[in-house]
Design an enzyme around this catalytic site. Structure first.
Site, PDB file in Angstrom:
ATOM      1  N   LYS A  86       0.802  -1.235   0.000  1.00 46.00           N
ATOM      2  CA  LYS A  86       0.000   0.000   0.000  1.00 46.00           C
ATOM      3  C   LYS A  86       0.827   1.275   0.000  1.00 46.00           C
ATOM      4  O   LYS A  86       0.314   2.356   0.286  1.00 46.00           O
ATOM      5  CB  LYS A  86      -0.905  -0.027   1.221  1.00 46.00           C
ATOM      6  N   SER A 126     -10.100   1.948  -1.140  1.00 45.18           N
ATOM      7  CA  SER A 126      -9.493   3.206  -0.689  1.00 45.18           C
ATOM      8  C   SER A 126     -10.059   4.378  -1.467  1.00 45.18           C
ATOM      9  O   SER A 126     -10.446   4.244  -2.628  1.00 45.18           O
ATOM     10  CB  SER A 126      -7.970   3.123  -0.904  1.00 45.18           C
ATOM     11  N   TYR A 151      -0.405   1.880  -7.175  1.00 42.27           N
ATOM     12  CA  TYR A 151      -1.146   1.396  -5.990  1.00 42.27           C
ATOM     13  C   TYR A 151      -2.630   1.718  -6.168  1.00 42.27           C
ATOM     14  O   TYR A 151      -3.486   0.859  -5.996  1.00 42.27           O
ATOM     15  CB  TYR A 151      -0.614   2.061  -4.714  1.00 42.27           C
ATOM     16  N   LYS A 155      -6.194  -0.757  -6.635  1.00 41.38           N
ATOM     17  CA  LYS A 155      -7.469  -0.685  -5.912  1.00 41.38           C
ATOM     18  C   LYS A 155      -8.631  -0.535  -6.901  1.00 41.38           C
ATOM     19  O   LYS A 155      -9.674  -1.175  -6.756  1.00 41.38           O
ATOM     20  CB  LYS A 155      -7.464   0.482  -4.915  1.00 41.38           C
TER      21      LYS A 155
HETATM   22  C1  WQD Z   1      -1.672  12.788   3.718  1.00 41.21           C
HETATM   23  C2  WQD Z   1      -1.221  14.221   3.525  1.00 41.21           C
HETATM   24  C3  WQD Z   1       0.803  14.449   2.259  1.00 41.21           C
HETATM   25  C4  WQD Z   1       3.556  12.785   5.184  1.00 41.21           C
HETATM   26  C5  WQD Z   1      -2.310   7.388   1.052  1.00 41.21           C
HETATM   27  C6  WQD Z   1      -2.969   6.434   0.100  1.00 41.21           C
HETATM   28  C7  WQD Z   1      -4.276   5.961   0.695  1.00 41.21           C
HETATM   29  C8  WQD Z   1      -3.981   5.316   1.993  1.00 41.21           C
HETATM   30  C9  WQD Z   1      -3.349   6.333   2.937  1.00 41.21           C
HETATM   31  C10 WQD Z   1      -3.294   3.036   2.252  1.00 41.21           C
HETATM   32  C11 WQD Z   1      -0.693  14.481   2.097  1.00 41.21           C
HETATM   33  C12 WQD Z   1       0.965  14.988   3.677  1.00 41.21           C
HETATM   34  C13 WQD Z   1       2.392  13.194   4.556  1.00 41.21           C
HETATM   35  C14 WQD Z   1       4.536  13.734   5.559  1.00 41.21           C
HETATM   36  C15 WQD Z   1       3.145  15.475   4.673  1.00 41.21           C
HETATM   37  N1  WQD Z   1      -3.097   4.223   1.749  1.00 41.21           N
HETATM   38  N2  WQD Z   1       2.208  14.518   4.321  1.00 41.21           N
HETATM   39  N3  WQD Z   1       4.290  15.055   5.294  1.00 41.21           N
HETATM   40  O1  WQD Z   1      -1.335  10.168   0.495  1.00 41.21           O
HETATM   41  O2  WQD Z   1      -3.574  10.939   1.458  1.00 41.21           O
HETATM   42  O3  WQD Z   1      -3.134   8.509   1.194  1.00 41.21           O
HETATM   43  O4  WQD Z   1      -2.128   6.782   2.320  1.00 41.21           O
HETATM   44  O5  WQD Z   1      -4.115   2.646   3.018  1.00 41.21           O
HETATM   45  O6  WQD Z   1      -4.840   5.004  -0.176  1.00 41.21           O
HETATM   46  O7  WQD Z   1      -3.257   7.100  -1.102  1.00 41.21           O
HETATM   47  O8  WQD Z   1      -1.927   9.781   2.934  1.00 41.21           O
HETATM   48  O9  WQD Z   1      -0.782  10.208   5.054  1.00 41.21           O
HETATM   49  O10 WQD Z   1       0.623   9.812   2.963  1.00 41.21           O
HETATM   50  O11 WQD Z   1      -0.613  11.957   3.233  1.00 41.21           O
HETATM   51  O12 WQD Z   1       2.950  16.676   4.437  1.00 41.21           O
HETATM   52  O13 WQD Z   1       5.629  13.417   6.122  1.00 41.21           O
HETATM   53  O14 WQD Z   1      -0.133  14.483   4.390  1.00 41.21           O
HETATM   54  O15 WQD Z   1       1.479  15.279   1.333  1.00 41.21           O
HETATM   55  O16 WQD Z   1      -1.075  15.781   1.715  1.00 41.21           O
HETATM   56  P1  WQD Z   1      -2.470   9.945   1.433  1.00 41.21           P
HETATM   57  P2  WQD Z   1      -0.601  10.393   3.585  1.00 41.21           P
END
Ligand code: WQD
Length: 351
Positions: A86, A126, A151, A155
């Site tokens: 994931k 997701s 990824y 899904k």
């Molecule tokens: C959220 C926001 C980042 C880390 C993905 C998958 C989804 C699910 C969850 C599996 C974004 C920002 C993040 C950091 C940051 N996957 N961020 N600094 O990308 O919305 O979703 O993970 O279950 O299917 O698509 O989640 O938590 O990675 O990011 O600024 O160190 O936080 O840019 O805007 P995302 P995320």
């Protein structure tokens, strides 16, 4: 209530769902090859529930090994399928690994569902299937746009495979589209255990807060949002777990209208990255060391759920707030640090 087979049961959402299922009287077995998960988490689930949980350390990409599990467990009445890779970034770097792992395992599992006439199948999908939506909040009928990563394509394709399978079988299926799962079980005994540097926001926050990471980066503050950072719908992992139990009950009661139904699992509230960080600081009393940095490729600008359908049809009511997410995630991080002899020794083998 027959036995429920949970794939990916040693994972973050899988382990929390097993706790919820056992607490609701289900008999559960797990299938997890521990390639991306820590088996110690199931020990935590056993402590919380007081019940033993058997895990079959099997790769679902191996059909014969998967088939053997069904031969040994003739009383499986439902399946919840979490097991998949994931990590968005990793999927961009190694797309074939993701297509092979996430899709071959799903097809093998569905072939066994067909062979053994398993009546109920719940799939871990997701919000990533929506891509970058034009209109938010998104409903289940919002037309998916091109995914932002391999990824995300696994899904979208996974959902399509299940829709077509459901049309040709007697199995009733549910697709649960999670928004951003976060937080940890209120007991502090289980939680998220990212392998290596966390990609997701909340574990990045808590690991920075406790000093496992020197600092964290906010990926982009020039987006067209209220404070320039991306908007997401952070939903507590225990609320997500509860929705799986409600989905099984819904199918067991024969309430489903169609062969394959879709539900959004989000709070219905969009939160920016900076708001999430400030919520953590408020709850933990820790001043977080973060920097404002450039955008992360593939990020969706803003997405959050319309969750009316899950509320009205499944009777699902999210209980946890953003503050609860941060408090439980922080409590779990503190516990990991206090018990690092236990967890790191196990996690270390996997890192
Ligand atoms: C959220 C926001 C980042 C880390 C993905 C998958 C989804 C699910 C969850 C599996 C974004 C920002 C993040 C950091 C940051 N996957 N961020 N600094 O990308 O919305 O979703 O993970 O279950 O299917 O698509 O989640 O938590 O990675 O990011 O600024 O160190 O936080 O840019 O805007 P995302 P995320």
């Amino acid at each position: 209530m027959g036995k429920i087979l949970v794939t990916g049961g040693c994972g973050y959402i899988g382990s929390h769902t097993i706790v919820d299922l056992l607490t609701n009287g289900y008999d559960v077995i797990s299938v997890d090859n521990n390639s991306r998960s820590n088996p110690v988490i199931l020990k935590g689930a056993e402590v919380i529930t007081g019940k033993k949980i058997k895990n079959y350390k099997v790769d679902l990409c191996n059909y014969d090994d998967t088939f053997a599990i069904f031969q040994e467990n003739e009383d499986i009445s439902g399946i919840i399928h979490f097991a998949a890779f994931k990590a968005v970034g990793e999927s961009v770097a190694t797309p074939l690994l993701y297509f092979e792992n996430n899709l071959s395992s799903l097809v093998n599992l569905l072939k066994c569902v067909q062979e053994f006439h398993i009546p109920h199948f719940v799939f871990s999908s997701s919000c990533t299937v929506y891509g970058n939506p034009d209109i938010i909040p998104v409903t289940e009928t919002t037309l998916p746009k091109p995914a932002e990563s391999p990824y995300g394509y696994t899904k979208q394709m996974g959902e399509q495979i299940i829709v077509e399978f459901a049309r040709s079988s007697a199995t009733n299926c549910i697709l649960l589209r999670y928004f951003n799962p976060a937080g940890a079980h209120p007991s502090g005994i289980i939680g998220e255990m990212p392998l290596g540097k966390p990609q997701n926001l909340v574990p990045a926050i808590t690991q920075t807060g406790i000093g496992r990471l020197p600092k964290m980066m906010v990926f982009g503050t020039d987006y067209p949002t209220r404070d320039g950072s991306c908007v997401r719908d952070y939903i507590h992992v225990s609320d997500i777990a509860d929705a799986h139990t409600l989905s099984l009950k819904y199918l067991e009661e024969g309430m489903n209208m169609g062969r394959c139904e879709v539900f959004n699992l989000g709070t219905g509230e969009g939160i920016t990255v900076l708001e999430a960080i400030h919520a953590f600081e408020k709850v933990s009393g820790v001043k977080l060391n973060y920097e404002l940095g450039p955008r992360r490729p593939g990020d969706v600008v803003a997405i959050y759920a319309n969750n009316d359908k899950a509320r009205s049809i499944l009777g699902w009511k999210p209980k946890y707030s953003l503050e609860d997410i941060m408090a439980t995630a922080w409590n779990w991080e503190l516990r990991l640090k206090a018990d690092e002899t236990v967890f790191n020794s196990q996690a270390g083998e996997l890192n």
